[in-house]
Enzyme design. Structure first.
Site, PDB file in Angstrom:
ATOM      1  N   ILE A 111       0.884  -1.192   0.000  1.00 17.19           N
ATOM      2  CA  ILE A 111       0.000   0.000   0.000  1.00 17.19           C
ATOM      3  C   ILE A 111       0.907   1.224   0.000  1.00 17.19           C
ATOM      4  CG2 ILE A 111      -1.433   1.470   1.523  1.00 17.19           C
ATOM      5  CD1 ILE A 111      -3.124  -0.593   0.246  1.00 17.19           C
ATOM      6  N   HIS A 112       0.758   2.110  -0.978  1.00 15.32           N
ATOM      7  CA  HIS A 112       1.557   3.334  -0.894  1.00 15.32           C
ATOM      8  C   HIS A 112       0.856   4.590  -1.386  1.00 15.32           C
ATOM      9  CE1 HIS A 112       2.226   2.500  -5.150  1.00 15.32           C
ATOM     10  NE2 HIS A 112       2.441   3.788  -5.251  1.00 15.32           N
ATOM     11  N   ARG A 113      -0.333   4.455  -1.984  1.00 15.61           N
ATOM     12  CA  ARG A 113      -1.023   5.663  -2.494  1.00 15.61           C
ATOM     13  C   ARG A 113      -1.274   6.636  -1.356  1.00 15.61           C
ATOM     14  NH1 ARG A 113      -0.366   5.867  -7.587  1.00 15.61           N
ATOM     15  NH2 ARG A 113      -0.400   3.756  -8.315  1.00 15.61           N
TER      16      ARG A 113
END
Ligand code: UD1
Length: 363
Positions: free
Chosen positions: A201-203
């Protein structure tokens, strides 16, 4: 040809690797690293593993707000490009580095070639969407991975200089995947093939929201298999700042690991029961390797993966994530919608035909 290639963030290293290799067989390339990603595990390890030559210049821009980060790169790239005077500037994907490189070159009237042109999520709240649109509209050569991307450009009135070349990430997968010893990587993490999910997850939209990040943690903790979570630096900082990291550790079934190298990512992805991600590139990599994917977003640029049944969009709601994972399947068909893994060669041919003599394949 004198080509200046501008990279700076993790996904760009994966995309540039096969292009640099092909380009340097017959042309002169100057590689510029913006320094947007700077941690060893976000940058150096990709250069080492994928055999990317050391950058000729590193602008060391570091982290910062979008305006500041992009603006600082723009100023530095302008000076550098004036000095280098390349025949063409290559930019990749949709990061702030892409935007800065494309703008700097376009304002100097140096031709811009955009690898991964024409992608759209139709969500302008994503910084990447703004970067893509602006970059495409100032580019001279638009190197599209899919027909869908070509069609998007057409609907925005861009029909000149558009070429369908296939997806360079498939080239990288083709060149490097067979060298990977999955058994060794599984042993290192104490995992069994098929016995776990891989997650990332990086957004900003998710990782900067304590509420949404909490929902993701809670969903991961409730899945029927352990979740190996390769945590992006930004996400880790936010997990720690909100106290959610304690939930990750307490879950028992979540295995938090640092950002993974390319080889480890592919090894774990191929051996996993499925991928949970908000990454663009990894949705595709899952498709390349025949691994089902659940995407924690409401839309995707890689619509083919969804239409073909390999990818499900679930957003960040806990119950939808859990339901998406339990509905994961591996459809029988996996057509070659991303090309044949020789996009780099097609890209270099396009560059030659437009900026150095040779034959092109205009749409
Ligand atoms: C960027 C790209 C995104 C791409 C992603 C891949 C933009 C707008 N976004 O997002 O399109 O999919 O990279 O990873 O360009 N940080 C570190 N170490 C690093 C790099 C970043 O600690 O080496 C931390 C910093 O706290 C920074 C944060 O991560 O503030 C965000 O970094 P940034 O480069 O702005 O964007 P990404 O979220 O990585």
């Amino acid at each position: 040809m004198k080509v200046a290639s501008i990279v700076g963030a993790r996904p760009q290293f994966v995309k540039a690797a096969p292009v640099c290799r092909t380009l340097r067989e017959r042309h002169e390339e100057t590689l510029v690293h913006s320094g947007q990603h700077y941690d060893h595990e976000m940058s150096d390890v990709f250069f080492e593993q994928l055999g990317i030559p050391q950058p000729d210049f590193n602008l060391a821009v570091g982290s910062g707000g979008h305006g500041r980060q992009t603006g600082e790169m723009l100023g530095m790239l302008e000076e550098l490009l004036m000095e280098l005077a390349p025949d063409v500037v290559m930019v990749y994907g949709d990061t702030n580095t892409t935007l800065a490189g494309a703008l700097a070159a376009a304002k100097l009237t140096i031709p811009v070639a955009h690898v991964e042109a024409g992608l759209r999520s139709f969500n302008r709240a994503m910084p990447e969407e703004i970067n893509r649109i602006v970059t495409d509209h100032v580019s001279d050569l638009l190197l599209c991975p899919t027909q869908v991307a070509v069609d998007h450009l057409c609907s925005e009135g861009i029909t000149e200089g558009v070429a369908l070349v296939g997806d360079v990430m498939l080239d990288t997968a083709r060149l490097f995947a067979e060298r990977i010893d999955a058994a060794e990587v599984l042993a290192h993490y104490g995992l069994e093939a098929g016995g776990f999910y891989l997650a990332t997850i990086h957004r900003a939209s998710t990782s900067d929201s304590p509420e949404l990040l909490g929902s993701v943690v809670s969903a991961y903790a409730a899945l029927d298999r352990p979740v190996v979570w390769a945590i992006h630096p930004r996400t880790r900082k936010n997990l720690e700042a909100t106290g959610l990291y304690q939930d990750v550790e307490a879950a028992g079934s979540i295995v938090p690991v640092p950002p993974l190298s390319y080889m480890d990512t592919v090894a774990l992805l191929r051996s996993s029961a499925g991928l949970l991600t908000d990454s663009g590139g990894m949705q595709k990599e899952a498709y390349f390797f025949g691994v089902p994917c659940v995407t924690l977003r409401e839309e995707t640029e890689w619509t083919e993966t969804v239409e073909l049944g390999w990818n499900t969009l679930v957003g960040t709601d806990r119950e939808r994530i859990i339901a998406g994972v339990s509905g994961m399947r591996r459809p029988e068909e996996r057509p070659a919608v991303y090309g044949d893994g020789h996009a780099a060669e097609a890209i270099v041919r396009e560059l030659e035909s437009r900026f150095g003599g040779g034959e092109g394949m205009d749409e």
